[in-house]
Design a protein around this motif. Sequence first.
Motif, PDB file in Angstrom:
ATOM      1  N   GLU A   3      59.117  63.578  68.259  1.00  0.00           N
ATOM      2  CA  GLU A   3      59.119  65.013  68.510  1.00  0.00           C
ATOM      3  C   GLU A   3      59.806  65.287  69.838  1.00  0.00           C
ATOM      4  OE1 GLU A   3      55.073  66.768  67.701  1.00  0.00           O
ATOM      5  OE2 GLU A   3      54.571  64.633  67.728  1.00  0.00           O
ATOM      6  N   ALA A   4      60.612  66.355  69.899  1.00  0.00           N
ATOM      7  CA  ALA A   4      61.327  66.692  71.122  1.00  0.00           C
ATOM      8  C   ALA A   4      61.160  68.169  71.442  1.00  0.00           C
ATOM      9  CB  ALA A   4      62.802  66.342  70.996  1.00  0.00           C
ATOM     10  N   THR A   5      61.001  68.476  72.726  1.00  0.00           N
ATOM     11  CA  THR A   5      60.956  69.837  73.223  1.00  0.00           C
ATOM     12  C   THR A   5      61.867  69.914  74.436  1.00  0.00           C
ATOM     13  OG1 THR A   5      58.984  69.281  74.528  1.00  0.00           O
ATOM     14  CG2 THR A   5      58.630  70.342  72.388  1.00  0.00           C
ATOM     15  N   VAL A   6      62.181  71.136  74.868  1.00  0.00           N
ATOM     16  CA  VAL A   6      63.107  71.341  75.988  1.00  0.00           C
ATOM     17  C   VAL A   6      62.419  72.193  77.051  1.00  0.00           C
ATOM     18  CG1 VAL A   6      65.365  72.191  76.714  1.00  0.00           C
ATOM     19  CG2 VAL A   6      65.081  71.160  74.443  1.00  0.00           C
ATOM     20  N   PRO A   7      61.766  71.574  78.027  1.00  0.00           N
ATOM     21  CA  PRO A   7      61.120  72.365  79.074  1.00  0.00           C
ATOM     22  C   PRO A   7      62.089  73.031  80.045  1.00  0.00           C
ATOM     23  CG  PRO A   7      60.773  70.015  79.439  1.00  0.00           C
ATOM     24  CD  PRO A   7      61.403  70.153  78.093  1.00  0.00           C
ATOM     25  N   PHE A   8      63.274  72.445  80.250  1.00  0.00           N
ATOM     26  CA  PHE A   8      64.226  72.998  81.211  1.00  0.00           C
ATOM     27  C   PHE A   8      65.618  73.063  80.580  1.00  0.00           C
ATOM     28  CE2 PHE A   8      61.071  70.528  83.649  1.00  0.00           C
ATOM     29  CZ  PHE A   8      60.515  71.547  84.430  1.00  0.00           C
ATOM     30  N   ARG A   9      66.281  74.199  80.780  1.00  0.00           N
ATOM     31  CA  ARG A   9      67.621  74.381  80.245  1.00  0.00           C
ATOM     32  C   ARG A   9      68.523  74.965  81.333  1.00  0.00           C
ATOM     33  NH1 ARG A   9      69.126  74.355  75.010  1.00  0.00           N
ATOM     34  NH2 ARG A   9      66.926  74.554  74.343  1.00  0.00           N
ATOM     35  N   ALA A  10      69.710  74.413  81.517  1.00  0.00           N
ATOM     36  CA  ALA A  10      70.643  74.884  82.533  1.00  0.00           C
ATOM     37  C   ALA A  10      70.919  76.367  82.339  1.00  0.00           C
ATOM     38  CB  ALA A  10      71.939  74.087  82.466  1.00  0.00           C
TER      39      ALA A  10
END
Length: 357
Positions: A3-10
Amino acid sequence: MTEATVPFRAGGEGYASHRIPAIAATGAGTLLAFCEGRVTSAADHGHIDIVLKRSTDGGRTWGPLQTVARNGSSLAGNPAPVVLDTGQVLLVHVRAAADATEHAILRGEVKPEDGRRVWVQHSDDDGLTWSGPREITPQVKKEDWRWYATTPGHALQLSDGRVLVPGNHSRPPTGTDTGAEAKYYDGHCMLSDDRGENWYLGYVEETSDNYINANETTAAELPDGRVYFNTRTDSRSPGTRADAHSEDGGRSLVKPFRPQAGLVAPVCQGSVLQLRDPDLLLFAGPAAPGARAMMAVRVSTDAGATWRSAYTADGLPAAYSDLVLVDAGTVGLLYETGDFGAYETITFRRIPVTALL
């Protein structure tokens, strides 16, 4: 499947770039994901804050962004968190003037008060609120050192209670050209025997032949009590990684750093984590030999002497990373990645321990 999530995005939440991930798990099971929030650009200097997101469900979702350390419009970076046996969370990091570039620091062109200095702060409520910062530079940085960096990645509390933070530094070049750029990075670690109140230097390894230059270093305590160090090196030695062991809790190294050519990787930071059951030493980092791409986890069952491939996230660009034990059956990997560049997101991936066997 992982499972993957994205806590920070440029470009999100007020920051042009998010870089330099570090992660820790509290006794309550909360995951604390830190990184540098770079306000105006992706550059390594400038206005940089340390930001945090918390997860109370093992990294499946993340709370709102918190700014944990701010140095005005200058730099607060290289977060090195560690959760103590008391439940307190320590955050060791560096601060510098916004215009203090790495090149200028290496050349000795930056005043000491504007250069890289070391600070610590803490949280007593699972990362919800944080104390003010306290400077510890005089305890852990020699006066002639120029560059200074903590880890990047998480710090350690050893089984005897000692807190250990890997680091690197540079010295002025020898000879008459005092304005020349320092030629080598050197390795060291900082130690505390009273849970972060007082600090002192552990091993200091300084070379003069550039065979190995210990740059960004990560560490893990092995089941037998030794400390394993793994470092990025860009030098004349085989490969781009080197490693070493300590038998006295980081005060000294059994032998100097030696090449670890079994870890094929580009010149890049990497991260390590020791699992106890099963007894596995993990290394995370890009696995493409000449590019920051293909984030992978490698496994050692002999204290880092040899390594085998265990898990590859994908073939995408990837760079810095940190590892954490989420629960008995899950390892967490927080890492820089993106579809077309390595610094588009900081992604969190849940990896079953069974996938590493």
